[in-house]
Design a protein around this motif. Structure first.
Motif, PDB file in Angstrom:
ATOM      1  N   UNK A   1       0.799  -1.179   0.121  1.00  0.00           N
ATOM      2  CA  UNK A   1      -0.094  -0.027  -0.085  1.00  0.00           C
ATOM      3  C   UNK A   1       0.728   1.259  -0.030  1.00  0.00           C
ATOM      4  N   UNK A   2       2.275   1.293   0.573  1.00  0.00           N
ATOM      5  CA  UNK A   2       2.921   2.492   0.579  1.00  0.00           C
ATOM      6  C   UNK A   2       4.235   2.548  -0.087  1.00  0.00           C
ATOM      7  N   UNK A   3       4.931   1.542   0.039  1.00  0.00           N
ATOM      8  CA  UNK A   3       6.101   1.354  -0.434  1.00  0.00           C
ATOM      9  C   UNK A   3       6.387   1.257  -2.054  1.00  0.00           C
ATOM     10  N   UNK A   4       5.614   0.095  -2.386  1.00  0.00           N
ATOM     11  CA  UNK A   4       5.715  -0.077  -3.934  1.00  0.00           C
ATOM     12  C   UNK A   4       4.870   1.032  -4.809  1.00  0.00           C
ATOM     13  N   UNK A   5       4.031   1.499  -4.456  1.00  0.00           N
ATOM     14  CA  UNK A   5       3.438   2.585  -5.114  1.00  0.00           C
ATOM     15  C   UNK A   5       4.348   3.971  -5.350  1.00  0.00           C
ATOM     16  N   UNK A   6       5.052   4.165  -4.215  1.00  0.00           N
ATOM     17  CA  UNK A   6       5.962   5.261  -4.407  1.00  0.00           C
ATOM     18  C   UNK A   6       7.184   4.973  -5.140  1.00  0.00           C
ATOM     19  N   UNK A   7       7.522   3.999  -5.229  1.00  0.00           N
ATOM     20  CA  UNK A   7       8.739   3.385  -6.177  1.00  0.00           C
ATOM     21  C   UNK A   7       8.305   3.346  -7.554  1.00  0.00           C
ATOM     22  N   UNK A   8       6.988   3.083  -7.684  1.00  0.00           N
ATOM     23  CA  UNK A   8       6.491   3.181  -9.454  1.00  0.00           C
ATOM     24  C   UNK A   8       6.614   4.516  -9.706  1.00  0.00           C
ATOM     25  N   UNK A   9       6.026   5.630  -8.828  1.00  0.00           N
ATOM     26  CA  UNK A   9       5.959   6.919  -9.108  1.00  0.00           C
ATOM     27  C   UNK A   9       7.490   7.577  -9.296  1.00  0.00           C
ATOM     28  N   UNK A  10       8.261   6.816  -8.427  1.00  0.00           N
ATOM     29  CA  UNK A  10       9.924   7.386  -8.511  1.00  0.00           C
ATOM     30  C   UNK A  10      10.103   7.215 -10.115  1.00  0.00           C
ATOM     31  N   UNK A  11      10.050   5.952 -10.539  1.00  0.00           N
ATOM     32  CA  UNK A  11      10.310   5.424 -11.654  1.00  0.00           C
ATOM     33  C   UNK A  11       9.914   6.136 -12.800  1.00  0.00           C
ATOM     34  N   UNK A  12       8.612   6.412 -12.658  1.00  0.00           N
ATOM     35  CA  UNK A  12       7.869   7.256 -13.745  1.00  0.00           C
ATOM     36  C   UNK A  12       8.558   8.609 -13.870  1.00  0.00           C
ATOM     37  N   UNK A  13       8.845   9.269 -12.677  1.00  0.00           N
ATOM     38  CA  UNK A  13       9.190  10.722 -12.821  1.00  0.00           C
ATOM     39  C   UNK A  13      10.552  10.594 -13.264  1.00  0.00           C
ATOM     40  N   UNK A  14      11.636   9.717 -13.007  1.00  0.00           N
ATOM     41  CA  UNK A  14      12.832   9.584 -13.580  1.00  0.00           C
ATOM     42  C   UNK A  14      12.746   9.369 -14.947  1.00  0.00           C
ATOM     43  N   UNK A  15      11.659   8.802 -15.311  1.00  0.00           N
ATOM     44  CA  UNK A  15      11.690   8.342 -17.067  1.00  0.00           C
ATOM     45  C   UNK A  15      11.459   9.664 -17.646  1.00  0.00           C
TER      46      UNK A  15
END
Length: 95
Positions: free
Chosen positions: A18-32
């Motif tokens: 609920x917390x860590x996995x969605x945040x990591x996904x958002x960070x990857x999208x932002x870096x891309x």
């Protein structure tokens, strides 16, 4: 003893999904998004300012916020890239 730790393990797994996995996904999208920046992209900065990219460097970009006014911005402070051809809202209330 295993039954005592089972609720704790379940909370850790729930917290991860609920917390860590969605945040990591958002960070990857932002870096891309940041790595795909190019000239003439219209961007929204984290302060809410909107400008057009005129120069792209390693960690910084030059953003034109008004005609003839260019500022250097750290890439990580870019919050969104607006799509080209995005329709502007009408200022009048004609139907």
């Amino acid at each position: 003893m295993l039954l005592q730790f089972l609720p704790l393990v379940a909370l850790v797994v729930l917290f991860y999904f609920l917390m860590i996995r969605p945040q990591q996904r958002r960070m990857k999208q932002h870096q891309a998004m940041l790595s795909a920046l190019k000239r003439n992209d219209v961007v929204v900065l984290s302060s809410g300012m909107i400008g057009k990219i005129v120069r792209v460097e390693d960690k910084e970009v030059g953003v034109e916020i008004a005609t003839g006014v260019t500022v250097k911005v750290v890439k990580t402070m870019i919050s969104d890239v607006r799509a080209r051809g995005e329709p502007a809202p009408a200022n009048d209330s004609k139907a």
